[in-house]
Design a protein around this motif. Structure first.
Motif, PDB file in Angstrom:
ATOM      1  N   ALA A 434     -37.673  47.730  20.407  1.00  0.00           N
ATOM      2  CA  ALA A 434     -38.143  46.418  19.961  1.00  0.00           C
ATOM      3  C   ALA A 434     -37.072  45.645  19.211  1.00  0.00           C
ATOM      4  N   GLY A 435     -36.359  46.320  18.298  1.00  0.00           N
ATOM      5  CA  GLY A 435     -35.390  45.619  17.462  1.00  0.00           C
ATOM      6  C   GLY A 435     -34.299  44.952  18.289  1.00  0.00           C
ATOM      7  N   HIS A 436     -33.769  45.675  19.268  1.00  0.00           N
ATOM      8  CA  HIS A 436     -32.699  45.124  20.095  1.00  0.00           C
ATOM      9  C   HIS A 436     -33.222  43.978  20.961  1.00  0.00           C
ATOM     10  N   LEU A 437     -34.414  44.135  21.521  1.00  0.00           N
ATOM     11  CA  LEU A 437     -35.002  43.077  22.342  1.00  0.00           C
ATOM     12  C   LEU A 437     -35.144  41.786  21.531  1.00  0.00           C
ATOM     13  N   ILE A 438     -35.632  41.894  20.305  1.00  0.00           N
ATOM     14  CA  ILE A 438     -35.837  40.702  19.467  1.00  0.00           C
ATOM     15  C   ILE A 438     -34.494  40.073  19.084  1.00  0.00           C
TER      16      ILE A 438
END
Length: 614
Positions: A434-438
């Motif tokens: 999630a962190g990288h996608l955001i």
């Protein structure tokens, strides 16, 4: 006779709901399956028939119960009202166990509480056979009967062998009871306990006195502290955590903040667990921080809140655990904080379990139903009851009813997020968390973004208009809706088949507006000596009645200490409040108050009247 027993022994003037039909059915020798919410009076459904059949000379009722704490409390309460009951478990010395067995074999006991593994033991079965031959086996009550089902939330293998009761003693009535079972679990209970010919009694699952509140995680410890300080200062409560370490850390932290809290989990020494449980049952205003090892069978009526710092496994577990609040019928609250990590962790535990595929499929469906409840825009109670097959109308007593959440057309944001996941796979056939996608959606040039060359993707920076907090809310809701899957050790994200329709613009997405992030400010500690809300009566009382109520509570505390019992076993708060309001001046007047039976009137009547005179 059954209504007479209810009044004479337990001090109640009338049965509630389906109790009268259940009691008459079982007392007349028939089998029953009873589904009734926690606090609905399940115990009376077998206790009254057991007393009636014992008076008819039919001997002892065997109550199968999974927890030692429940046995102790139930037996103590029955002895208080003059019903001879006992339990057989590992806490007894061999001499005490032999004495109880002699009383059982002589037919003197009205009820005997035992664990399922004892019921199936050859020695105990030989004793039951002897009782049966002499007509001294009155009925079997199987409490927490959902434990027999592999589809339920608390499966226990020892329960599987309880079908032998029907096979060996077909003429002895059986009543199986639970507070929590969906259709699949009910069917499993009927089959495994051979209750095909039993009459099924299903009461409403609604607990109208419980307010349901589910919040997005954002500094969950501070959220919990704020909830307790603002709503339940001085109240007894339970806080559920998933891991043992989190239980201990949270209990220690709450204590440091001035909230008296104790830890409870299966890894603690048995003596420590017992001491903590005894303190929780006997003292006012304690908070128990626990894993699910704590709670089933806990009879404490004045638990004012149940909080979850981690997502339960399914709605049955959530309903069972929240049902431990407000057993006395007074206002109580179920509060849950959840986040994307909770969803991912629960899915991973299901996927990595050694269970067969059918079981995993059912458990995923149950988790999805809980996520739908957590992300609902509409009444929580309507959705909760619908899960158990019950129609209802908006309750006006949940967070969504009291403060309807704002919604927005999240279709475009959903398409951006789903496209971001797709572009990762298209770019290098890799999946990310999630962190990288955001970071990519918001156009942040992190080391990881440049390492993989993701700044060149068409999705880089297309979501700069939303904050990280907002994107996490979008992602969490898309996971709950089933369009995004999170898998593997590193919680990487993938697309489900249903994502295609959203990406192509064929399906609109309505999302909840993300709650504002909570400011990282410390809450002021309460002043030393603050009495909190723990001493408040369950109903409003005038000043003179309130003084009588406090005097009665002090008197009850002394009696409870002398008898080594939790205070509520002597009298419930509701009974004390009614006494305080009515201020009876004679024993006859006192006898009219709900919860004052013949034995308690004889034992405590003059003492209670003396409280007024004092």
């Amino acid at each position: 006779m059954l209504a007479d027993i209810l009044h004479e022994v337990f001090g109640y003037s009338a049965f509630r709901g389906q109790q009268a039909d259940i009691v008459a059915h079982v007392a007349s020798g028939h089998d029953a399956l009873v589904l009734m919410p926690t606090g609905g009076g399940k115990s009376l459904c077998y206790q009254v028939p057991a007393i009636a059949r014992h008076r008819e000379g039919k001997g002892v009722a065997i109550v199968v119960s999974p927890l030692i704490a429940l046995m102790h409390d139930q037996v103590g309460a029955l002895e208080e009202v003059g019903v001879h009951a006992a339990f057989l478990n590992s806490t007894l010395s061999s001499e005490d166990a032999q004495r109880i067995e002699r009383e059982m074999m002589a037919g003197r006991l009205v009820m005997l509480y035992v664990a399922p593994e004892r019921v199936t033991h050859p020695r105990f079965q030989a004793q039951l056979a002897s009782l049966h031959e002499r007509g001294l086996l009155s009925l079997f009550a199987i409490d927490e009967a959902h434990c027999v089902s592999q589809w339920g939330h608390d499966f226990r293998e020892d329960y599987l062998q309880l079908s032998m009761l029907h096979e060996r003693y077909p003429d002895v009535p059986r009543v199986a009871l639970t507070a929590t079972a969906d259709d699949q679990t009910r069917a499993d209970m009927i089959e495994r306990l051979q209750l095909q010919d039993a009459r099924v009694f299903i009461s409403s699952f609604d607990r109208p006195n419980i307010r349901y509140t589910l919040v997005e995680k954002d500094n969950p410890r501070q959220q919990l502290l704020r909830f307790i300080r603002r709503e339940h200062e001085g109240d007894a409560g339970i806080v559920y955590c998933q891991s043992r370490k989190k239980v201990e850390d949270t209990a220690e932290w709450l204590s440091e903040q001035g909230i008296p809290a104790l830890p409870y989990h299966a890894g603690l020494d048995a003596g420590v667990r017992q001491r903590h449980q005894d303190r929780f049952l006997r003292e006012d205003g304690l908070v128990m921080v626990a894993t699910v090892a704590f709670g089933m069978g806990i009879d404490k009526p004045d638990v004012r809140f149940v909080a979850h710092l981690d997502l339960p496994k399914n709605i049955e577990a959530y309903y069972q655990e929240t049902g431990r609040a407000g057993r006395d019928g007074a206002d109580a609250e179920a509060w849950l904080a959840y986040g994307l990590a909770d969803v991912v962790n629960q899915r991973r535990m299901i996927d990595e379990s050694p269970a067969h595929d059918d079981f995993k499929r059912v458990q995923r469906g149950k988790l999805d139903a809980l996520l739908a409840l957590a992300e609902a825009h509409d009444c929580r109670r309507v959705r909760l009851l619908a899960y158990f097959g019950e129609d209802s109308t908006p309750c006006g007593n949940c967070d969504n009813c009291l403060n309807p959440p704002q919604t927005w057309d999240g279709t475009e944001a959903a398409r951006k997020l789903l496209s971001g996941i797709y572009r990762f796979w298209q770019h290098g056939q890799q999946r990310f968390g999630a962190g990288h996608l955001i970071d990519v959606l918001r156009g942040r040039l992190t080391d990881k973004v440049t390492q993989y060359g993701h700044q060149s993707l068409s999705t880089f920076g297309i979501g700069a208009d939303l904050s990280e907090h907002q994107w996490r809310a979008v992602l969490r809701q898309l996971v709950a809706l089933g369009h995004v899957v999170a898998e593997g050790e590193f919680n990487t994200l993938g697309l489900s088949p249903s994502a295609r329709a959203v990406l192509k613009g064929e399906q609109a997405i309505v999302l909840k507006v993300a709650a504002e992030a909570m400011p990282r400010t410390k809450l002021a500690r309460p002043k030393s000596g603050s009495s909190g809300a723990g001493s408040a009566p369950p109903v409003p009382l005038e000043a003179d009645a309130l003084a009588r109520y406090e005097a009665l509570k002090a008197w009850r505390a002394e009696v409870a200490r002398e008898h080594n019992l939790p205070a509520y076993v002597v009298f419930h708060d509701a009974t004390l409040a009614e006494m305080a309001r009515m201020a009876p001046s004679t024993l006859d007047e006192l006898a009219t108050i709900s919860g004052v039976g013949t034995k308690k009137l004889q034992a405590y009547g003059e003492q209670i009247l003396a409280v007024w005179r004092a």
